[in-house]
Design an enzyme around this catalytic site. Structure first.
Site, PDB file in Angstrom:
ATOM      1  NE  ARG A 130      34.586  49.099  45.913  1.00  0.00           N
ATOM      2  CZ  ARG A 130      35.674  48.532  46.428  1.00  0.00           C
ATOM      3  NH1 ARG A 130      35.984  48.709  47.686  1.00  0.00           N
ATOM      4  NH2 ARG A 130      36.439  47.776  45.679  1.00  0.00           N
TER       5      ARG A 130
ATOM      6  NE  ARG B   3      39.786  42.029  43.076  1.00  0.00           N
ATOM      7  CZ  ARG B   3      39.204  42.931  43.870  1.00  0.00           C
ATOM      8  NH1 ARG B   3      38.263  43.729  43.397  1.00  0.00           N
ATOM      9  NH2 ARG B   3      39.561  43.038  45.124  1.00  0.00           N
TER      10      ARG B   3
ATOM     11  NE  ARG C 217      49.241  35.832  48.276  1.00  0.00           N
ATOM     12  CZ  ARG C 217      48.207  36.662  48.181  1.00  0.00           C
ATOM     13  NH1 ARG C 217      47.214  36.414  47.359  1.00  0.00           N
ATOM     14  NH2 ARG C 217      48.161  37.761  48.906  1.00  0.00           N
TER      15      ARG C 217
ATOM     16  CE  LYS D 275      42.303  39.052  53.399  1.00  0.00           C
ATOM     17  NZ  LYS D 275      43.712  39.028  53.102  1.00  0.00           N
TER      18      LYS D 275
ATOM     19  NE  ARG E  40      37.182  52.072  42.426  1.00  0.00           N
ATOM     20  CZ  ARG E  40      37.972  51.735  43.428  1.00  0.00           C
ATOM     21  NH1 ARG E  40      39.057  52.429  43.676  1.00  0.00           N
ATOM     22  NH2 ARG E  40      37.685  50.696  44.179  1.00  0.00           N
TER      23      ARG E  40
END
Ligand SMILES: [Zn+2]
Length: 235
Positions: free
Chosen positions: A138, A182, A100, A25, A171
């Site tokens: 990642r 999330r 939101r 996004k 991470r």
């Protein structure tokens, strides 16, 4: 080639952008901003900026955030209203991270309707399995902080930093459990807002960004929104 926020003969001035973590996004918002020449208004950035500048609204927000309280709909609505009333937003703007909540969505619709501003809601939908694969790939060098992605941006030597040879690490934020949580939180928060737009019969466009590079996704958004090429109209 210049584009503008027109849809056929109607003028669309507001783009409301939705997309989960890892959907790309931010990249699309930046491309829209550059191509359309309108501000990208991210409520997350605005809250941080307001706090940094320490204005009245910002201080109120900072106090609430420090006390662990959520920033109220009323405060966020006022911040956004103030921002989209600025002169640089007069020919259009991109909203990111707002609305939101249902209350924010209702407020925004009324505000835009009251000013005759048309909006288009773009939902950047990406397959969650694709996002999980993307984000769990990642890796970061614990020594110099360089980021890699084993799928799209691998180091030259498996598992080692190009710059210093340090063993790369995952991470905590990029672990599958954290990413799934999330995504679930995003879903819980966003689903009712998107349903609100659907039920209200507002213009909402789904764009699948699962398998395309950013330019191709941008092209899909462009086609879906059907921006006029305003250079043809001499505008
Ligand atoms: Zn390194």
């Amino acid at each position: 080639m210049s584009l503008c926020l027109c849809v056929k003969e109607e003028t669309v001035k507001a783009i409301v952008l939705f997309g989960s973590p890892g959907s790309g996004k931010g990249t699309q918002a930046k491309m829209l901003m550059e191509r359309l020449g309108v501000p990208h208004i991210s409520t997350g950035d605005m809250l941080r900026e307001g706090i940094r500048q320490g204005d009245d609204l910002g201080s109120g927000v900072a106090a609430r955030m420090h006390s662990g309280a959520l920033v109220s709909d009323d405060i966020v609505n006022r911040l956004v209203e103030h921002r989209i009333s600025q002169s640089d937003a007069s020919s259009g703007f991109i909203l990111d991270g707002y609305p939101r909540t249902l209350a924010q969505a209702e407020h925004l619709c009324e505000w835009l309707d009251g000013r005759g501003i048309r909006e288009v809601v773009i939902h950047l939908a990406v397959d969650y399995n694709v996002i999980i694969a993307r984000l769990t790939g990642r890796r970061q060098c614990p020594r110099c902080g360089t980021l890699y992605n084993i799928a799209s941006q691998p180091p030259r030597v498996d598992g080692a930093c190009d710059l210093d040879g340090e063993k790369l690490a995952i991470r905590e934020d990029d672990s599958e459990g954290v990413i799934r949580e999330r995504l679930a939180a995003y879903e819980r928060q966003t689903h009712p807002v998107l349903r609100f737009y659907e039920k209200a019969g507002r213009r909402i466009v789904q764009v699948d960004g699962s398998f395309d590079l950013p330019n191709a996704v941008f092209q899909k958004i462009r086609e879906a929104v059907d921006f006029d090429d305003c250079s043809k109209n001499g505008r």
